[in-house]
Design a protein around this motif. Sequence first.
Motif, mmCIF file in Angstrom:
data_model
loop_
_atom_site.group_PDB
_atom_site.id
_atom_site.type_symbol
_atom_site.label_atom_id
_atom_site.label_comp_id
_atom_site.label_asym_id
_atom_site.label_seq_id
_atom_site.Cartn_x
_atom_site.Cartn_y
_atom_site.Cartn_z
ATOM 1 N N ALA A 47 0.834 -1.195 0.000
ATOM 2 C CA ALA A 47 0.000 0.000 0.000
ATOM 3 C C ALA A 47 0.871 1.248 0.000
ATOM 4 O O ALA A 47 1.874 1.334 0.709
ATOM 5 C CB ALA A 47 -0.904 -0.009 1.233
ATOM 6 N N TYR A 74 5.148 0.546 -4.441
ATOM 7 C CA TYR A 74 4.002 1.023 -3.670
ATOM 8 C C TYR A 74 2.937 1.634 -4.570
ATOM 9 O O TYR A 74 3.237 2.468 -5.423
ATOM 10 C CB TYR A 74 4.475 2.069 -2.647
ATOM 11 C CG TYR A 74 5.673 1.595 -1.874
ATOM 12 C CD1 TYR A 74 6.965 1.909 -2.312
ATOM 13 C CD2 TYR A 74 5.539 0.793 -0.754
ATOM 14 C CE1 TYR A 74 8.076 1.441 -1.632
ATOM 15 C CE2 TYR A 74 6.650 0.326 -0.066
ATOM 16 C CZ TYR A 74 7.920 0.650 -0.523
ATOM 17 O OH TYR A 74 9.018 0.177 0.139
ATOM 18 N N THR A 77 -3.992 0.392 -2.669
ATOM 19 C CA THR A 77 -4.253 -1.031 -2.412
ATOM 20 C C THR A 77 -5.110 -1.663 -3.499
ATOM 21 O O THR A 77 -4.882 -2.820 -3.887
ATOM 22 C CB THR A 77 -4.924 -1.213 -1.036
ATOM 23 O OG1 THR A 77 -4.015 -0.774 -0.022
ATOM 24 C CG2 THR A 77 -5.278 -2.665 -0.774
ATOM 25 N N VAL A 80 -2.755 -2.420 -6.165
ATOM 26 C CA VAL A 80 -1.886 -3.536 -5.779
ATOM 27 C C VAL A 80 -2.554 -4.869 -6.098
ATOM 28 O O VAL A 80 -1.959 -5.765 -6.705
ATOM 29 C CB VAL A 80 -1.545 -3.454 -4.267
ATOM 30 C CG1 VAL A 80 -0.961 -4.780 -3.772
ATOM 31 C CG2 VAL A 80 -0.568 -2.325 -3.997
ATOM 32 N N GLY A 96 -1.716 -4.861 1.975
ATOM 33 C CA GLY A 96 -2.800 -3.927 1.694
ATOM 34 C C GLY A 96 -3.189 -3.132 2.925
ATOM 35 O O GLY A 96 -2.850 -3.484 4.056
ATOM 36 N N ALA A 97 -3.949 -2.044 2.689
ATOM 37 C CA ALA A 97 -4.430 -1.178 3.765
ATOM 38 C C ALA A 97 -5.897 -1.427 4.088
ATOM 39 O O ALA A 97 -6.499 -0.674 4.847
ATOM 40 C CB ALA A 97 -4.223 0.283 3.384
ATOM 41 N N ASP A 98 -6.470 -2.470 3.510
ATOM 42 C CA ASP A 98 -7.855 -2.869 3.793
ATOM 43 C C ASP A 98 -7.841 -4.398 3.836
ATOM 44 O O ASP A 98 -7.762 -5.055 2.794
ATOM 45 C CB ASP A 98 -8.796 -2.352 2.712
ATOM 46 C CG ASP A 98 -10.260 -2.665 2.987
ATOM 47 O OD1 ASP A 98 -10.536 -3.704 3.612
ATOM 48 O OD2 ASP A 98 -11.136 -1.893 2.552
ATOM 49 N N LEU A 102 -7.908 -7.432 0.512
ATOM 50 C CA LEU A 102 -6.909 -8.430 0.125
ATOM 51 C C LEU A 102 -7.534 -9.813 0.063
ATOM 52 O O LEU A 102 -7.292 -10.568 -0.894
ATOM 53 C CB LEU A 102 -5.735 -8.391 1.109
ATOM 54 C CG LEU A 102 -4.554 -9.323 0.806
ATOM 55 C CD1 LEU A 102 -3.240 -8.716 1.321
ATOM 56 C CD2 LEU A 102 -4.724 -10.716 1.414
ATOM 57 N N ASP A 162 -7.432 3.310 -4.234
ATOM 58 C CA ASP A 162 -6.845 3.359 -2.911
ATOM 59 C C ASP A 162 -7.898 3.448 -1.801
ATOM 60 O O ASP A 162 -8.785 4.298 -1.863
ATOM 61 C CB ASP A 162 -5.949 4.597 -2.885
ATOM 62 C CG ASP A 162 -5.330 4.880 -1.558
ATOM 63 O OD1 ASP A 162 -5.227 3.945 -0.743
ATOM 64 O OD2 ASP A 162 -4.944 6.033 -1.334
ATOM 65 N N TYR A 265 -3.527 -2.957 8.284
ATOM 66 C CA TYR A 265 -2.653 -3.473 7.233
ATOM 67 C C TYR A 265 -2.462 -4.980 7.414
ATOM 68 O O TYR A 265 -2.229 -5.453 8.534
ATOM 69 C CB TYR A 265 -1.283 -2.797 7.299
ATOM 70 C CG TYR A 265 -1.333 -1.320 7.011
ATOM 71 C CD1 TYR A 265 -1.272 -0.834 5.706
ATOM 72 C CD2 TYR A 265 -1.451 -0.397 8.043
ATOM 73 C CE1 TYR A 265 -1.320 0.521 5.438
ATOM 74 C CE2 TYR A 265 -1.502 0.965 7.792
ATOM 75 C CZ TYR A 265 -1.440 1.419 6.488
ATOM 76 O OH TYR A 265 -1.499 2.766 6.227
#
Length: 317
Positions: A47, A74, A77, A80, A96-98, A102, A162, A265
């Motif tokens: 992320a 980077y 997410t 990604v 990931g940030a969520d 993921l 994102d 994360y």
Amino acid sequence: MHSRDGRVGSGPRSRRRVLAATGGLAAGLVGVAGCLGSTDGVRVLAAGSLAAAFENGVGPAFESASGLRYEGEYYGTNAVMRLVEDGTKYPDVVIGADAELLRERLYPDHADWDAEFAANEVVIAYAPETGLGSRLAAGEPWYEVFAAAAEDAIAISDPDLDPLGYRALLLFELAEREHGLAGFRDAMAGKVARVADEPQLLAGLENGDRACAVAYSNMAAERDVAVRRLDDAYNFGDAAFADRYARASYTTDGGHTVEGTPVVYNATVRSDADAPAAGREFVSFLLENGALLAEHGLRVDDSLPRFHGDPPEAIEP
């Protein structure tokens, strides 16, 4: 809990130059030159909000501890996950940030476990010398300040790339419901500037192009900008408010609907990674070095790490 203003510390200069990516997914996504191109280390696709923390702290520390080279790249997410799904990138570790995103996107084809290792919260970063910034510093309700903002004075990241971007829109929706602000979310969605490069979100405050930005706490800390903290009911940083966050939702241009969730994360080693052992060593390093993550503005409390699926024995700290 009342909102409060303050200053946060800065991180050291990055040892690597972060470049704008070209082609494929596009303009605005960022990466590190030469990344994800060899197998004699660990390759991490993460992320964008982790770029400074990983380049300035985690990556060098991991290299020193393991003797392996760290290579990081980077993106938002959403991007990604798409890069992994469509075979554009072949990282060893995906972060990931969520956490749910993921799992929804990578299970079961690319992963069957993950480890949650750090948390964050949404804040409002601002330039104190601007009109909007001075009002925030004076303690005016942030949503009243935002409602009076001119077009493009406030920056958010791209919600289609994102989670930080869609969390900004969900923040507006939660405020609309709580304070009876009819049409507030749509009005804000129409006048914010959307920044595709998440690590560059705060650059507009520094160069005078923006007055405010909806950012993560660690990003503001790394750039040493003024912040207005949000109540836990809005900041996506407190698991106790998970049900409240989930009342708001966003559907991306690709048709994927997400609900509001706490900022957590999570990391996994891709099922067909080129260097799975190095990937597992890197994830274990994250789990064992919460203090290092905290130095870079991330939150690591007693509830972390948490595991989903059946992680390899080598992963558990």
